[in-house]
Design a protein around this motif. Structure first.
Motif, PDB file in Angstrom:
ATOM      1  N   LYS A 105       0.830  -1.209   0.000  1.00  0.00           N
ATOM      2  CA  LYS A 105       0.000   0.000   0.000  1.00  0.00           C
ATOM      3  C   LYS A 105       0.861   1.255   0.000  1.00  0.00           C
ATOM      4  O   LYS A 105       1.756   1.412   0.833  1.00  0.00           O
ATOM      5  CB  LYS A 105      -0.906   0.006   1.234  1.00  0.00           C
ATOM      6  N   ILE A 106       0.548   2.147  -0.937  1.00  0.00           N
ATOM      7  CA  ILE A 106       1.301   3.397  -1.019  1.00  0.00           C
ATOM      8  C   ILE A 106       0.535   4.488  -0.289  1.00  0.00           C
ATOM      9  O   ILE A 106      -0.671   4.632  -0.460  1.00  0.00           O
ATOM     10  CB  ILE A 106       1.515   3.804  -2.495  1.00  0.00           C
ATOM     11  N   ILE A 107       1.250   5.209   0.555  1.00  0.00           N
ATOM     12  CA  ILE A 107       0.600   6.335   1.224  1.00  0.00           C
ATOM     13  C   ILE A 107       1.372   7.621   0.902  1.00  0.00           C
ATOM     14  O   ILE A 107       2.594   7.632   0.763  1.00  0.00           O
ATOM     15  CB  ILE A 107       0.470   6.126   2.754  1.00  0.00           C
ATOM     16  N   LEU A 108       0.605   8.687   0.755  1.00  0.00           N
ATOM     17  CA  LEU A 108       1.184   9.998   0.453  1.00  0.00           C
ATOM     18  C   LEU A 108       0.804  10.934   1.591  1.00  0.00           C
ATOM     19  O   LEU A 108      -0.359  10.986   1.989  1.00  0.00           O
ATOM     20  CB  LEU A 108       0.611  10.515  -0.872  1.00  0.00           C
ATOM     21  N   PHE A 109       1.784  11.611   2.150  1.00  0.00           N
ATOM     22  CA  PHE A 109       1.487  12.590   3.198  1.00  0.00           C
ATOM     23  C   PHE A 109       1.894  13.979   2.709  1.00  0.00           C
ATOM     24  O   PHE A 109       2.973  14.157   2.154  1.00  0.00           O
ATOM     25  CB  PHE A 109       2.240  12.270   4.493  1.00  0.00           C
ATOM     26  N   THR A 110       1.025  14.974   2.927  1.00  0.00           N
ATOM     27  CA  THR A 110       1.422  16.370   2.684  1.00  0.00           C
ATOM     28  C   THR A 110       0.810  17.247   3.772  1.00  0.00           C
ATOM     29  O   THR A 110      -0.165  16.874   4.405  1.00  0.00           O
ATOM     30  CB  THR A 110       0.908  16.925   1.336  1.00  0.00           C
ATOM     31  N   ASP A 111       1.411  18.416   3.956  1.00  0.00           N
ATOM     32  CA  ASP A 111       0.745  19.447   4.742  1.00  0.00           C
ATOM     33  C   ASP A 111      -0.473  19.903   3.947  1.00  0.00           C
ATOM     34  O   ASP A 111      -0.652  19.480   2.801  1.00  0.00           O
ATOM     35  CB  ASP A 111       1.706  20.629   4.965  1.00  0.00           C
ATOM     36  N   SER A 112      -1.279  20.791   4.544  1.00  0.00           N
ATOM     37  CA  SER A 112      -2.461  21.205   3.775  1.00  0.00           C
ATOM     38  C   SER A 112      -2.588  22.714   3.594  1.00  0.00           C
ATOM     39  O   SER A 112      -2.862  23.183   2.499  1.00  0.00           O
ATOM     40  CB  SER A 112      -3.737  20.665   4.424  1.00  0.00           C
ATOM     41  N   TYR A 113      -2.349  23.495   4.650  1.00  0.00           N
ATOM     42  CA  TYR A 113      -2.600  24.943   4.542  1.00  0.00           C
ATOM     43  C   TYR A 113      -1.758  25.601   3.449  1.00  0.00           C
ATOM     44  O   TYR A 113      -2.171  26.596   2.872  1.00  0.00           O
ATOM     45  CB  TYR A 113      -2.271  25.659   5.867  1.00  0.00           C
ATOM     46  N   ASP A 114      -0.574  25.044   3.213  1.00  0.00           N
ATOM     47  CA  ASP A 114       0.321  25.680   2.238  1.00  0.00           C
ATOM     48  C   ASP A 114       0.721  24.719   1.115  1.00  0.00           C
ATOM     49  O   ASP A 114       1.838  24.765   0.619  1.00  0.00           O
ATOM     50  CB  ASP A 114       1.562  26.252   2.950  1.00  0.00           C
ATOM     51  N   VAL A 115      -0.214  23.850   0.764  1.00  0.00           N
ATOM     52  CA  VAL A 115       0.068  22.869  -0.293  1.00  0.00           C
ATOM     53  C   VAL A 115      -1.024  22.912  -1.363  1.00  0.00           C
ATOM     54  O   VAL A 115      -2.201  23.072  -1.052  1.00  0.00           O
ATOM     55  CB  VAL A 115       0.172  21.448   0.301  1.00  0.00           C
ATOM     56  N   ILE A 116      -0.606  22.801  -2.619  1.00  0.00           N
ATOM     57  CA  ILE A 116      -1.559  22.711  -3.735  1.00  0.00           C
ATOM     58  C   ILE A 116      -1.116  21.561  -4.638  1.00  0.00           C
ATOM     59  O   ILE A 116       0.061  21.482  -5.006  1.00  0.00           O
ATOM     60  CB  ILE A 116      -1.574  24.010  -4.574  1.00  0.00           C
ATOM     61  N   PHE A 117      -2.040  20.683  -4.973  1.00  0.00           N
ATOM     62  CA  PHE A 117      -1.725  19.632  -5.933  1.00  0.00           C
ATOM     63  C   PHE A 117      -1.752  20.202  -7.350  1.00  0.00           C
ATOM     64  O   PHE A 117      -2.637  20.997  -7.684  1.00  0.00           O
ATOM     65  CB  PHE A 117      -2.723  18.475  -5.825  1.00  0.00           C
ATOM     66  N   LEU A 118      -0.775  19.787  -8.159  1.00  0.00           N
ATOM     67  CA  LEU A 118      -0.703  20.277  -9.533  1.00  0.00           C
ATOM     68  C   LEU A 118      -0.930  19.141 -10.521  1.00  0.00           C
ATOM     69  O   LEU A 118      -0.710  19.300 -11.723  1.00  0.00           O
ATOM     70  CB  LEU A 118       0.663  20.913  -9.799  1.00  0.00           C
ATOM     71  N   GLY A 119      -1.308  17.980 -10.004  1.00  0.00           N
ATOM     72  CA  GLY A 119      -1.526  16.847 -10.890  1.00  0.00           C
ATOM     73  C   GLY A 119      -2.241  15.739 -10.144  1.00  0.00           C
ATOM     74  O   GLY A 119      -2.456  15.826  -8.928  1.00  0.00           O
ATOM     75  N   GLY A 120      -2.597  14.698 -10.878  1.00  0.00           N
ATOM     76  CA  GLY A 120      -3.385  13.618 -10.304  1.00  0.00           C
ATOM     77  C   GLY A 120      -2.539  12.563  -9.617  1.00  0.00           C
ATOM     78  O   GLY A 120      -1.309  12.525  -9.746  1.00  0.00           O
ATOM     79  N   LEU A 121      -3.199  11.687  -8.890  1.00  0.00           N
ATOM     80  CA  LEU A 121      -2.517  10.656  -8.114  1.00  0.00           C
ATOM     81  C   LEU A 121      -1.754   9.672  -8.986  1.00  0.00           C
ATOM     82  O   LEU A 121      -0.662   9.229  -8.626  1.00  0.00           O
ATOM     83  CB  LEU A 121      -3.532   9.863  -7.282  1.00  0.00           C
TER      84      LEU A 121
END
Ligand SMILES: *[C@@H]1O[C@H](CO)[C@@H](O)[C@H](O)[C@H]1NC(C)=O
Ligand SMILES: *[C@@H]1O[C@H](CO)[C@@H](O)[C@H](O)[C@H]1NC(C)=O
Length: 465
Positions: A105-121
Motif C-alpha cells: 500500500k502506497i501512502i502519500l502525506f502532505t501538509d495542507s494549509y500551504d500545499v496545492i496539488f498540480l496533478g493527479g494521483l
C-alpha cells in the motif's frame, strides 16, 4: 499585499469592503488510483485548507484523502516561527496502524494549509515508482531546524540536498516502521524526527529512503522561488522548474514563501485559464433571485462623510438606487461636516423608513472618524448582519448592481483596486521582497490594466498579525 502603502489600502478597505461567509465545495467522482491513501493534517478549515481541498477535487482523488485532526485543537506548537509539528507524526502513526504490515500500500502525506496539488494521483505514483525508493521525501535548500546536521547529509551532485517533511510518499509498512522508531512529543519537531532517521545509514538503506532532489514530484518554494516559472500549455497553467527541467506535481509554500504560493495558486490547479479567465472565482458563488428578496443576506451599509464632499446628493441617489432589497439593508451614516447636514437630513427623512434600520451620527455628536468606523462595525454585529459594506462619500457607485454582485461572489473580503491613470502605480502589491519591500509580480501590469483578473486571495492564516 498590504505593505507601506498601508494608509491608502486602509482607506480603500474602509470605503468599500464586504465581509461574508463561505460555502462548502461538493465532492468529485471516484479517483483513478483507488488503493493509494493520501493523508494530511488540518485543525481548521482555513482558506489555505480550502485551496488544498479544491486541488484534490480538481484532480479527482477526494475519496483517497484522509484528513487528520480536523476540528480538534492543534497540539503541535507554534510552527510559524519555531520548530514543532510532532503532533502530525503522532496522528499519522495512529492512522497507519491498520496498514502497518502492508508492504504494497502506497501512502502519500502532505501538509495542507500551504500545499496545492498540480496533478493527479496516478502521475504522482508513477513518478514515485520510477525512483525505486520505498520512501521518498521532498527536498529543500535549507537544513532545518538543526543546521549543524548539514554536514551529515550524503552529498548530491545536483539538486536540493536537505529533507523537508511537508511532503513524502512511501509504502505503508516502511513509513509505519519509521514513525515507530522513537516516541515523539506533539510539540517536538517532525522534520527533525525524519531527518534523524534519514541520516542513519542503516535505516536509510533498509527503508530505501530517498529525497526528491530535483522536484520530480514535490516542489518546496522557500529558497527556490527563482527555480520555478508559471507557464501555460493550452488552457492549463503548470509550474516549470527551470533549474532541473521538471514539472512538479505537488507545490508546498514552506517557510516564508506563502505569498508566492498565493500568487501562483491564483492560476494553478485549473484556477485560471487564458480564455476563460478566473474559473475558481465562479466556484462557491451564489445567485440571488430578485423574486425572493427574503433570501438576500442582511448587509449593513456604513457611509462616512468625513470632509466637505462635492456631489453628495448624487452619492446618496446612487446608494438609494442599489438593486438590493432595502428590507435587507441597515444604514449607518457618520457625518462630521455641518455644511452637509441638510442633504443628509433630507435623504434620511425621505428614505430611512424603507430600510431595515437607519442610524445617523451628527457633526454635533463629536465622534471621531476612527471611533465611528469602529462603531459601525459594532453596530453591524449588534444587528447580526451577514455582511458589511463600508463606503466613503468621495466614492460613487456607478453600477446599481454592485452590492448584489459582490454578495454573490461570497468572498471573505472584497476591496477595490485603485490606480493612477497612465501610471504603473496602484494600491495592489503582487509580490514582496524577503525584506518586506515592494516587488513587481509577473502578473502585476496585466492585473492593474484589468487584462487579467484573479482571485487575489489572502488565505486567512496569513492575514497580518
Ligand atoms: C483554529 O481556530 C481556532 C479558533 O479560531 C484557534 O483557536 C486555533 O488556534 C486555530 N488553530 C490553528 C492551527 O490555526
Ligand atoms: C427565481 O425564482 C422564481 C420563482 O421561484 C423562479 O421561477 C425563477 O426561475 C428564479 N430565477 C432564477 C434566476 O433562479
Amino acid at each position: 499585499m498590504f505593505g507601506d502603502k498601508g494608509t491608502t489600502i486602509g482607506r480603500c478597505l474602509a470605503w468599500c469592503c464586504v465581509f461574508l461567509t463561505y460555502h462548502v465545495v461538493s465532492e468529485a467522482p471516484a479517483a483513478d488510483v483507488n488503493d493509494v491513501l493520501v493523508f494530511t493534517v488540518a485543525s481548521n478549515e482555513t482558506d489555505g485548507f480550502q485551496r488544498y481541498l479544491r486541488s484534490v477535487e480538481v484532480y479527482r482523488f477526494r475519496d483517497n484523502l484522509r484528513i487528520l485532526g480536523l476540528g480538534e485543537p492543534w497540539k503541535g506548537g507554534n510552527v510559524v516561527n519555531y520548530a514543532g509539528g510532532g503532533y502530525k507524526i503522532n496522528l499519522l502513526k495512529k492512522a497507519l496502524e491498520e496498514y502497518r504490515n502492508d508492504e504494497k500500500k502506497i501512502i502519500l502525506f502532505t501538509d495542507s494549509y500551504d500545499v496545492i496539488f498540480l496533478g493527479g494521483l496516478s502521475a504522482i505514483v508513477e513518478r514515485f515508482l520510477d525512483t525505486d525508493a520505498r520512501v521518498l521525501f521532498s527536498a529543500e535548500a535549507y537544513c532545518w531546524p538543526d543546521k549543524s546536521l548539514a554536514t551529515h547529509y550524503p552529498a548530491v551532485s545536483r539538486g536540493k540536498r536537505y529533507l523537508n517533511s511537508g511532503g513524502f510518499i512511501g509504502y505503508a509498512s516502511d513509513v509505519y516502521e519509521i514513525l515507530d522508531k522513537a516516541l515523539i512529543k506533539d510539540e517536538d519537531d517532525d522534520q527533525l524526527f525524519y531527518t534523524t532517521v534519514y541520516l542513519q545509514d542503516e535505516l536509510r538503506m533498509r527503508h530505501k529512503i530517498k529525497l526528491d532532489h530535483k522536484s520530480e514530484i514535490f516542489q518546496n518554494l522557500f529558497g527556490a522561488v527563482a527555480d520555478v516559472e508559471l507557464r501555460f500549455k493550452g488552457e492549463e497553467a503548470y509550474l516549470q522548474n527551470i533549474v532541473y527541467n521538471t514539472v512538479p506535481l505537488i507545490l508546498h509554500g514552506n517557510g516564508h514563501s506563502k505569498l508566492v504560493l498565493n500568487s501562483l495558486g491564483n492560476y494553478l490547479a485549473r484556477a485560471w485559464t487564458p480564455n476563460e479567465g478566473c474559473l475558481a472565482c465562479w466556484e462557491q458563488t451564489i445567485e440571488l433571485n430578485k423574486t425572493k428578496p427574503g433570501m438576500y443576506p442582511v448587509i449593513l451599509i456604513a457611509i462616512f462623510i468625513e470632509h466637505p464632499t462635492p456631489f453628495l446628493e448624487e452619492f446618496f441617489q446612487a446608494i438609494y438606487r442599489q438593486a438590493y432589497p432595502k428590507s435587507r439593508l441597515h444604514l449607518f451614516i457618520h457625518n462630521t461636516v455641518p455644511y452637509h447636514e441638510s442633504v443628509v437630513y433630507d435623504f434620511f427623512e425621505r428614505t430611512s423608513q424603507e430600510y431595515l434600520s437607519a442610524k445617523q451620527i451628527l457633526p454635533s455628536d463629536g465622534i471621531s472618524e476612527v471611533d465611528a468606523r469602529k462603531l459601525a462595525l459594532e453596530h453591524c454585529l449588534l444587528k447580526e448582519c451577514s455582511g458589511y459594506l463600508s463606503i466613503d462619500a468621495v466614492a460613487h457607485l456607478d453600477n446599481e448592481h454592485m452590492l448584489k454582485l459582490l454578495v454573490e461572489q461570497q468572498r471573505g473580503i472584497v476591496a477595490p483596486l485603485l490606480i493612477r491613470p497612465y501610471k504603473a502605480w496602484s494600491n495592489f502589491w503582487g509580490a514582496i521582497t524577503d525584506d518586506g519591500f515592494y516587488a513587481r509580480s509577473f502578473d502585476y501590469m496585466e492585473i492593474i490594466k484589468n487584462e487579467r483578473r484573479t482571485i487575489l486571495s489572502f488565505p486567512s492564516q496569513y492575514k497580518l498579525q
